[in-house]
Enzyme design. Structure first.
Site, mmCIF file in Angstrom:
data_model
loop_
_atom_site.group_PDB
_atom_site.id
_atom_site.type_symbol
_atom_site.label_atom_id
_atom_site.label_comp_id
_atom_site.label_asym_id
_atom_site.label_seq_id
_atom_site.Cartn_x
_atom_site.Cartn_y
_atom_site.Cartn_z
ATOM 1 N N SER A 268 42.775 -20.209 89.754
ATOM 2 C CA SER A 268 43.157 -19.789 91.099
ATOM 3 C C SER A 268 41.942 -19.121 91.737
ATOM 4 C CB SER A 268 44.293 -18.774 91.015
ATOM 5 O OG SER A 268 43.799 -17.583 90.430
ATOM 6 N N LYS A 269 42.106 -18.737 92.993
ATOM 7 C CA LYS A 269 40.994 -18.082 93.701
ATOM 8 C C LYS A 269 40.503 -16.866 92.934
ATOM 9 C CE LYS A 269 40.416 -19.483 98.263
ATOM 10 N NZ LYS A 269 41.455 -19.891 99.177
ATOM 11 N N ARG A 270 41.472 -16.140 92.423
ATOM 12 C CA ARG A 270 41.184 -14.906 91.694
ATOM 13 C C ARG A 270 40.274 -15.196 90.484
ATOM 14 N NH1 ARG A 270 44.393 -13.172 87.431
ATOM 15 N NH2 ARG A 270 45.832 -14.851 87.935
ATOM 16 N N HIS A 271 40.462 -16.366 89.879
ATOM 17 C CA HIS A 271 39.670 -16.742 88.704
ATOM 18 C C HIS A 271 38.305 -17.314 89.053
ATOM 19 C CE1 HIS A 271 43.765 -17.506 86.776
ATOM 20 N NE2 HIS A 271 43.233 -16.500 86.134
ATOM 21 N N GLY A 272 38.145 -17.702 90.295
ATOM 22 C CA GLY A 272 36.867 -18.314 90.643
ATOM 23 C C GLY A 272 37.006 -19.713 91.187
#
Ligand code: GLU
Length: 499
Positions: A268-272
């Site tokens: 996800s965005k949070r992960h990169g």
């Protein structure tokens, strides 16, 4: 141009968003495989979804690939522009008896799907309610007569509802047997043909479907190896059916597992899961990024750091892993730090210059840096790059070079500059002014001599010097800082804080 090995790979992004990290890795693997085999790497922009494809996304994809150094051969192929050719192939299949006109309307299709759902629900409800066996058997046979896969009556020659009724062209896919994909990563994968419906090749408005367009383009471009995310694995079965119907050679498929976050969840965005442009703006070096992406799902023993030439030499499809790789920001950062230390100071400055206008944390001073300033930054690089993990960190840590006098002190720096510390600064200023050469070793020697003579601890002198020179309590080694500032500026900053 023919390639020595005959291998031709491609990257085929849909320009509906930016070049994200998974796409960049797919492009890299195709590029590496072409390099490894002495083959060719082509680019195709799959812009058939007119509503969602944008010029901005196309530009971002080209830009991202260029930044990563993934050069493709020739001009990119734009899929939408080839719609006539796709249509031609659909009609060829019609003529050869491998496709048929289907007049089933979308409303009829929907109604059929609703019937299937209803039959399934009726059976489930009956079972739950403990209905008699005969009733269950009856409902089962109702459901069995309604396969989930839609069987068009027009396949078997049902007469069209009207001579000019709209139709789609469907592939007359095999009903018996299996469709097999010998995947280079997933191994042998097979689908029962009864589970694959007759896919639409041409819509009623005459536009080709994605499935048809991909096959025709890959064939016409002479693609021999299709390396892509494993979310396309089922598409490979469908595409194989089209290749077979056309009598075309099926390319070699390699479906790579998707990238997950460090916690194993979908990226996800949070992960990169960001655009490649975001990584550039965060200060990652393209070489480090390439090295990191190559390790995502592929490996060469325990080698973590390698040159692009080595990656190209070693890269092969059989070393691609079958389980999802995990994107790990910390690892990428560390790798980037290693690359920073191995990159020349001039090159680092060149890359920092490019991203500087986008660096939020440096906005306040970066726009004021002139040519002399960039030169100064290059001189400061050896001291800065020892610790930095990104170009952004390098630039932010170099802030001290570009702030106007008198410096604004942060809270900690102000605290360190006690009256006693300020007296030390006044004395040091005199000694520094008398130095013959202005470099870090001379400044350090003078400071040490002063500390010894006065019995002060070196730390109690170095920290005020740092505070005076940078306005902060954390910086690259302070004697380097003073040297890079130059004698006049350094002495002026010390004088500003001296008692
Ligand atoms: N355009 C597809 C995508 O961006 C890729 C198609 C393919 O590689 O065959 O997911």
């Amino acid at each position: 141009m023919a390639s020595a090995s005959g291998v031709v790979t491609r990257f085929a992004p849909s320009p509906t968003g930016f070049l994200h990290i998974g796409g960049a890795r797919t492009a890299l693997f195709n590029w590496l495989y072409a390099k490894h085999t002495g083959g060719r790497f082509l680019l195709r922009i799959e812009d058939t979804d007119r509503a969602r494809s944008t010029d901005a996304a196309i530009a971002a994809i080209l830009d991202g690939l260029q930044w990563l150094g993934l050069d493709w051969e020739g001009e990119p192929v734009f899929q939408f522009a080839r719609a006539e050719r796709h249509k031609e192939v659909a009609y060829q299949l019609l003529e050869s008896g491998n496709a048929y006109r289907c007049y089933t309307t979308p409303a009829e299709l929907e109604a059929y799907r609703a019937e299937v759902d209803e039959a399934r629900k009726a059976l489930a409800d009956a079972k739950k309610a403990g209905a008699p066996a005969e009733e269950i058997a009856r409902l089962e046979s109702v459901l069995a007569a309604k396969p989930r896969v839609f069987n068009s009556p027009y396949r078997d020659g049902k007469t069209p509802p009207a001579p000019d009724a709209p139709f789609v062209i469907r592939l007359k896919a095999p009903r018996e047997g299996e469709t097999v994909v010998e995947d280079q990563v997933q191994g042998r994968v097979q689908w029962a043909n009864k589970d694959l419906d007759d896919m639409v090749l041409l819509r009623s408005d005459g536009t080709p479907t994605y499935m048809l367009a991909v096959v025709v383009d890959d064939h016409d471009m002479g693609i021999t190896h299709v390396i892509r995310g494993d979310d396309h694995l089922t598409n490979a079965a469908r595409q194989t059916q089209i290749y077979t119907a056309m009598g075309w050679e099926v390319p070699t498929f390699a479906h790579i597992p998707l990238i997950h976050g460090p916690d194993g969840a979908k990226l996800s965005k949070r992960h990169g899961a960001l655009g490649v442009d975001a990584y550039r703006a965060m200060g990652y070096l393209p070489d480090a990024m390439r090295n990191y992406l190559a390790r995502l799902g592929w490996g060469h023993g325990d080698d973590e750091i390698f040159t692009t030439a080595q990656a190209a030499e070693w890269f092969d499809l059989d070393a691609i892993g079958r389980s999802p790789s995990r994107f790990d920001f910390a690892k990428l950062e560390n790798l980037n730090g290693v690359y920073i230390r191995n990159t020349s100071d001039a090159e680092l400055v060149r890359q920092i210059k490019v991203i500087a206008p986008e660096v939020e944390a440096a906005k306040e001073f970066a726009s004021r840096i002139d040519e002399a300033g960039w030169k100064k930054l290059e001189l400061a690089m050896p001291g800065l790059k020892e610790r930095a993990k990104s170009l952004v960190e390098l630039l932010v840590a170099a802030r001290y070079l570009f702030v106007p006098r008198p410096l604004d002190l942060d809270e900690k720096a102000a605290k360190i500059l006690s009256p006693e510390a300020r007296k030390h600064l006044a004395a040091l200023k005199e000694r520094f002014a008398a130095l013959e050469t202005w470099d870090a070793p001379s400044i350090e020697a003078a400071t040490r001599a002063y500390a010894e003579e006065t019995g002060a601890k070196l730390g109690n002198i170095a920290q005020p010097l740092r505070a005076a020179a940078t306005g902060r309590t954390v910086s690259p080694p302070v004697f380097d800082v003073l040297a890079v500032l130059g004698r006049d500026e350094a002495l002026a900053r010390i004088a500003d804080q001296a008692a």
